[in-house]
Write a protein that holds these residues in place. Structure first.
Motif, PDB file in Angstrom:
ATOM      1  N   UNK A   5       0.875  -1.263   0.254  1.00  0.00           N
ATOM      2  CA  UNK A   5      -0.045  -0.197  -0.225  1.00  0.00           C
ATOM      3  C   UNK A   5       0.573   1.805   0.101  1.00  0.00           C
ATOM      4  N   UNK A   6       1.702   1.927   0.599  1.00  0.00           N
ATOM      5  CA  UNK A   6       3.158   2.361   0.695  1.00  0.00           C
ATOM      6  C   UNK A   6       3.872   2.292  -0.092  1.00  0.00           C
ATOM      7  N   UNK A   7       4.499   1.330  -1.216  1.00  0.00           N
ATOM      8  CA  UNK A   7       5.184   0.507  -1.744  1.00  0.00           C
ATOM      9  C   UNK A   7       5.616   2.093  -3.199  1.00  0.00           C
ATOM     10  N   UNK A   8       4.383   2.249  -3.182  1.00  0.00           N
ATOM     11  CA  UNK A   8       4.688   3.982  -4.311  1.00  0.00           C
ATOM     12  C   UNK A   8       5.094   5.052  -3.729  1.00  0.00           C
ATOM     13  N   UNK A   9       4.792   5.333  -2.225  1.00  0.00           N
ATOM     14  CA  UNK A   9       4.559   6.449  -2.169  1.00  0.00           C
ATOM     15  C   UNK A   9       6.053   6.600  -1.504  1.00  0.00           C
ATOM     16  N   UNK A  10       6.399   5.996  -1.020  1.00  0.00           N
ATOM     17  CA  UNK A  10       8.155   5.063  -0.720  1.00  0.00           C
ATOM     18  C   UNK A  10       8.927   5.168  -1.356  1.00  0.00           C
ATOM     19  N   UNK A  11       8.907   5.132  -2.965  1.00  0.00           N
ATOM     20  CA  UNK A  11       9.385   5.236  -4.556  1.00  0.00           C
ATOM     21  C   UNK A  11       9.254   5.991  -5.074  1.00  0.00           C
ATOM     22  N   UNK A  12       8.189   6.930  -4.836  1.00  0.00           N
ATOM     23  CA  UNK A  12       8.431   8.202  -5.220  1.00  0.00           C
ATOM     24  C   UNK A  12       9.275   9.202  -4.451  1.00  0.00           C
ATOM     25  N   UNK A  13       9.696   9.378  -2.579  1.00  0.00           N
ATOM     26  CA  UNK A  13       9.692   9.855  -1.859  1.00  0.00           C
ATOM     27  C   UNK A  13      11.319   9.558  -2.127  1.00  0.00           C
ATOM     28  N   UNK A  14      11.990   8.781  -2.336  1.00  0.00           N
ATOM     29  CA  UNK A  14      13.115   8.365  -2.545  1.00  0.00           C
ATOM     30  C   UNK A  14      13.151   8.556  -3.496  1.00  0.00           C
TER      31      UNK A  14
END
Length: 134
Positions: A5-14
């Motif tokens: 669920x949060x992988x997209x947010x994490x990858x965009x943040x990184x």
């Protein structure tokens, strides 16, 4: 499944952190590029000696290295966050030429550097050929 669920947010943040770091690196390289221009101009109008000529050549190659790294960062943003391989090959060739000009220790080292340049040029030719085919 909640981790996805949060992988997209994490990858965009990184990705944002990585892009911001590269942007700041580009700013630093532009400052060094300006410094190298100042050194080139001062060497150009200094007394001509073997040491000044050697320093002038070193400054020119260093200038191109900074310029190529800035171009590499530009291509990173233009190609949607990917580093094209051929630009790394250009940087490698320039760096090896700089090594030969500046630190020419002995004939065996120069021959090894020259062989490395030949391999990089062959790799560059292969990657350029594949770019033309696509």
């Amino acid at each position: 499944m909640s981790g996805f669920k949060y992988s997209n947010y994490i990858s965009r943040f990184l990705q944002w952190i990585s892009s911001a770091g590269l942007f700041f690196l580009a700013v630093i390289l532009i400052v060094f590029l300006g410094k190298e221009i100042f050194i080139l101009v001062s060497l150009l109008f200094s007394k001509t000696s073997l040491l000044a000529t050697h320093s002038f050549l070193e400054s020119i190659i260093t200038y191109f290295l900074y310029f190529e790294f800035i171009a590499l960062i530009i291509m990173y943003f233009k190609s949607r966050y990917e580093f094209p391989l051929k630009y790394f090959l250009h940087v490698g060739i320039t760096a090896l030429i700089r090594l030969i000009i500046i630190e020419h220790k002995g004939s065996v080292e120069v021959l090894a550097y020259s062989g490395s340049i030949l391999l990089l040029v062959i790799a560059l030719h292969i990657t350029s050929k594949k770019d033309v085919e696509h």
